[in-house]
Every structure is written in structure tokens, then in C-alpha cells.
Motif scaffolding. Structure first.
Motif, PDB file in Angstrom:
ATOM      1  N   ASP A 100     -36.712   3.784 -20.248  1.00  0.00           N
ATOM      2  CA  ASP A 100     -35.886   4.838 -20.033  1.00  0.00           C
ATOM      3  C   ASP A 100     -34.620   4.310 -19.359  1.00  0.00           C
ATOM      4  N   ASP A 101     -34.493   2.995 -18.596  1.00  0.00           N
ATOM      5  CA  ASP A 101     -33.279   2.686 -18.261  1.00  0.00           C
ATOM      6  C   ASP A 101     -33.576   1.133 -17.951  1.00  0.00           C
ATOM      7  N   ALA A 102     -32.554   0.544 -17.285  1.00  0.00           N
ATOM      8  CA  ALA A 102     -32.565  -0.928 -17.193  1.00  0.00           C
ATOM      9  C   ALA A 102     -31.298  -1.317 -16.405  1.00  0.00           C
ATOM     10  N   MET A 103     -31.273  -2.286 -15.285  1.00  0.00           N
ATOM     11  CA  MET A 103     -30.204  -2.718 -14.527  1.00  0.00           C
ATOM     12  C   MET A 103     -30.758  -3.739 -13.883  1.00  0.00           C
ATOM     13  N   ILE A 120     -34.591  -4.640 -13.309  1.00  0.00           N
ATOM     14  CA  ILE A 120     -35.376  -3.623 -13.135  1.00  0.00           C
ATOM     15  C   ILE A 120     -35.399  -2.482 -14.190  1.00  0.00           C
ATOM     16  N   LEU A 121     -36.582  -2.517 -14.634  1.00  0.00           N
ATOM     17  CA  LEU A 121     -36.674  -1.442 -15.841  1.00  0.00           C
ATOM     18  C   LEU A 121     -37.422  -0.113 -15.424  1.00  0.00           C
ATOM     19  N   ASP A 122     -36.880   0.904 -15.640  1.00  0.00           N
ATOM     20  CA  ASP A 122     -37.578   2.208 -15.530  1.00  0.00           C
ATOM     21  C   ASP A 122     -38.221   2.606 -16.768  1.00  0.00           C
ATOM     22  N   ILE A 123     -39.556   2.917 -16.630  1.00  0.00           N
ATOM     23  CA  ILE A 123     -40.484   2.917 -17.644  1.00  0.00           C
ATOM     24  C   ILE A 123     -41.380   4.045 -17.703  1.00  0.00           C
ATOM     25  N   GLU A 189     -28.385 -11.351 -23.656  1.00  0.00           N
ATOM     26  CA  GLU A 189     -29.550 -10.400 -24.189  1.00  0.00           C
ATOM     27  C   GLU A 189     -30.693 -10.638 -23.449  1.00  0.00           C
ATOM     28  N   TYR A 190     -31.530  -9.554 -22.990  1.00  0.00           N
ATOM     29  CA  TYR A 190     -32.844  -9.891 -22.494  1.00  0.00           C
ATOM     30  C   TYR A 190     -34.004  -9.131 -23.375  1.00  0.00           C
ATOM     31  N   TYR A 191     -35.242  -9.553 -23.520  1.00  0.00           N
ATOM     32  CA  TYR A 191     -36.069  -8.852 -24.062  1.00  0.00           C
ATOM     33  C   TYR A 191     -37.287  -8.425 -23.430  1.00  0.00           C
ATOM     34  N   PHE A 192     -37.923  -7.420 -23.616  1.00  0.00           N
ATOM     35  CA  PHE A 192     -38.817  -6.909 -22.760  1.00  0.00           C
ATOM     36  C   PHE A 192     -39.931  -6.898 -23.993  1.00  0.00           C
ATOM     37  N   ARG A 193     -41.257  -7.164 -23.601  1.00  0.00           N
ATOM     38  CA  ARG A 193     -42.296  -7.388 -24.741  1.00  0.00           C
ATOM     39  C   ARG A 193     -43.686  -7.715 -23.990  1.00  0.00           C
ATOM     40  N   LEU A 194     -44.589  -7.304 -25.022  1.00  0.00           N
ATOM     41  CA  LEU A 194     -45.911  -7.889 -24.647  1.00  0.00           C
ATOM     42  C   LEU A 194     -46.079  -9.437 -24.769  1.00  0.00           C
ATOM     43  N   ARG A 195     -46.513 -10.172 -23.949  1.00  0.00           N
ATOM     44  CA  ARG A 195     -46.637 -11.461 -24.231  1.00  0.00           C
ATOM     45  C   ARG A 195     -46.966 -12.131 -25.546  1.00  0.00           C
ATOM     46  N   ILE A 211     -32.305  -5.725 -24.827  1.00  0.00           N
ATOM     47  CA  ILE A 211     -31.328  -5.038 -23.596  1.00  0.00           C
ATOM     48  C   ILE A 211     -30.252  -5.935 -23.493  1.00  0.00           C
ATOM     49  N   PRO A 212     -29.027  -5.418 -23.803  1.00  0.00           N
ATOM     50  CA  PRO A 212     -27.902  -6.407 -23.878  1.00  0.00           C
ATOM     51  C   PRO A 212     -27.371  -6.244 -22.346  1.00  0.00           C
ATOM     52  N   ASP A 213     -26.877  -7.576 -22.098  1.00  0.00           N
ATOM     53  CA  ASP A 213     -26.328  -7.793 -20.697  1.00  0.00           C
ATOM     54  C   ASP A 213     -25.297  -6.860 -20.133  1.00  0.00           C
ATOM     55  N   LYS A 214     -24.500  -6.511 -21.043  1.00  0.00           N
ATOM     56  CA  LYS A 214     -23.433  -5.439 -20.845  1.00  0.00           C
ATOM     57  C   LYS A 214     -23.925  -4.110 -20.388  1.00  0.00           C
TER      58      LYS A 214
END
Length: 217
Positions: A100-103, A120-123, A189-195, A211-214
Motif C-alpha cells: 500500500d505504501d512505503a517510506m 517501513i512498508l504498509d502492506i 531502488e529497493y526490492y521487496f520479495r520472497l527470499r 521501490i524507487p528511493d525518490k
């Protein structure tokens, strides 16, 4: 005199016949020996072949047991971003996660990050399977990394009082929203994933959010 000649001829005939039988015996024994050896050889070859077949079958069963005979039915999703929903088909169950969101923050609950910061990821997690699942099991193995060829950091939500940690059981069709937090180095960039070790083993399809840093500062 004739009688003695007749007796002598009979004796000679018997002797010749006996010699002939004795000469034939070794040949018969040799033939029987060869047949026995050949029979044992064929039997050994058959046993070796049966053992080889049994070994191959056992290895195949071990391989199937190791993988659980599982094959995902859901396609990979490799280009998701904030707001997208990823669908997982695993050897445990099926479920969905919406980012949903990230910061990114340098400090959380008076704890300052020792590296780049806290992401912090809102999921939202939804159980789309047929059995009740602990949300902790569904989130096990997720990570945030700055490069797809590197391992990342997993959830630290339980270590922060202000973070909305997700716990408890999810019945089929139920969903829960909360937060995922971990540390990251600064990157574009950051990546959220299953290992990757889990997806590479075939235990799940692969889903990656970029997830782009900007967008998180």
C-alpha cells in the motif's frame, strides 16, 4: 578255439565301449559347467539390472519427496510497484500481498539506523487458500534488498512498539493490514520479495516489488 575268439571279441567290444563312455563324460561335465556358469552370469546381470532400476526409482522418489511434488500454477510477477498486489502460489497455501505504501526514516522509536535507514512498508495480506494460516507463516522469508543478486533484511516489526505488527491467524478469505520494517542501505531502488532461495527451490512463484528511493523520502 572259435569259442575263445568269440569271447575275446566280446571283451574287446565291451572295453572299447567303456572307453568311449569315459571319454564322453568329461565333455558332458564341461558342457554342464559352462551352462551353469552362463546361467549364473545371466542371473547376476539380471540382479544388477534390477538393483539399478530399484536405485533409479528410489532416487526419483527421493527427488519427488524433496520437492513435495509441488508445482506452482501462478505466473511470476517481477515488475510490481507501490499499490500493486502480488499473488503467491506456494507449497504452503495461496495468498496475496498488496504493497500500500512505503517510506524511509532514519529513526524509529528513538532507535537510529546504523546503516542507510529504516524502510517501513504498509502492506495488506489476504489468505486466498482453503485452510487457516498464521500471518507470521505467510510473511516468513520476505526481505528487502538493494540488489536482486544479494540477500536482504527481514522484518523487525516485533522490535518496535510504534510499528503495527501483523500477528494471529487468517481464515480463508480473511485479510489483515499492518507494517513491515527493516533496515536498508541507501540506494536508488529497493526490492521487496520472497527470499530467492525459496523461489529458486520451486516452493513458490516469484513476486518482486521495485521501490524507487525518490518515492519513499
Amino acid at each position: 578255439m572259435k569259442k575263445w575268439l568269440v569271447v575275446l571279441l566280446v571283451l574287446i567290444t565291451l572295453i572299447i565301449s567303456a572307453c568311449s563312455d569315459e571319454e564322453g563324460s568329461p565333455n558332458d561335465e564341461e558342457q554342464n559347467l559352462e551352462e551353469t556358469i552362463e546361467g549364473n552370469s545371466n542371473k547376476d546381470e539380471q540382479e544388477d539390472e534390477e538393483k539399478e532400476n530399484d536405485t533409479s526409482a528410489e532416487e526419483e522418489r527421493d527427488s519427488e519427496e524433496a520437492s513435495g511434488g509441488f508445482e506452482t500454477q501462478t505466473e511470476d510477477q517481477l515488475d510490481l510497484t507501490i499499490g500493486d498486489t502480488g499473488r503467491f502460489d506456494t507449497d504452503l497455501t495461496t495468498f496475496e500481498i498488496t504493497l500500500d505504501d512505503a517510506m524511509i526514516q532514519q529513526e524509529v522509536d528513538e532507535k537510529v539506523s546504523e546503516i542507510g535507514g529504516y524502510i517501513i512498508l504498509d502492506i495488506t495480506v489476504k489468505n486466498t487458500g482453503e485452510t487457516t494460516q498464521p500471518v507470521e507463516d505467510l510473511l516468513y522469508g520476505f526481505e528487502v534488498t538493494i540488489a536482486l543478486d544479494m540477500t536482504g533484511y527481514q522484518d523487525y516489526a516485533e522490535s518496535f512498539a510504534s510499528i503495527d505488527e501483523m500477528t494471529g491467524d487468517l481464515k480463508p478469505g480473511e485479510e489483515v493490514s499492518g507494517q513491515y520494517i527493516t533496515e536498508v542501505y541507501e540506494a536508488e531502488e529497493y526490492y521487496f520479495r520472497l527470499r530467492s532461495g525459496i523461489t529458486a527451490s520451486g516452493s513458490s512463484n516469484e513476486v518482486i516489488w521495485t521501490i524507487p528511493d525518490k518515492e519513499v523520502r
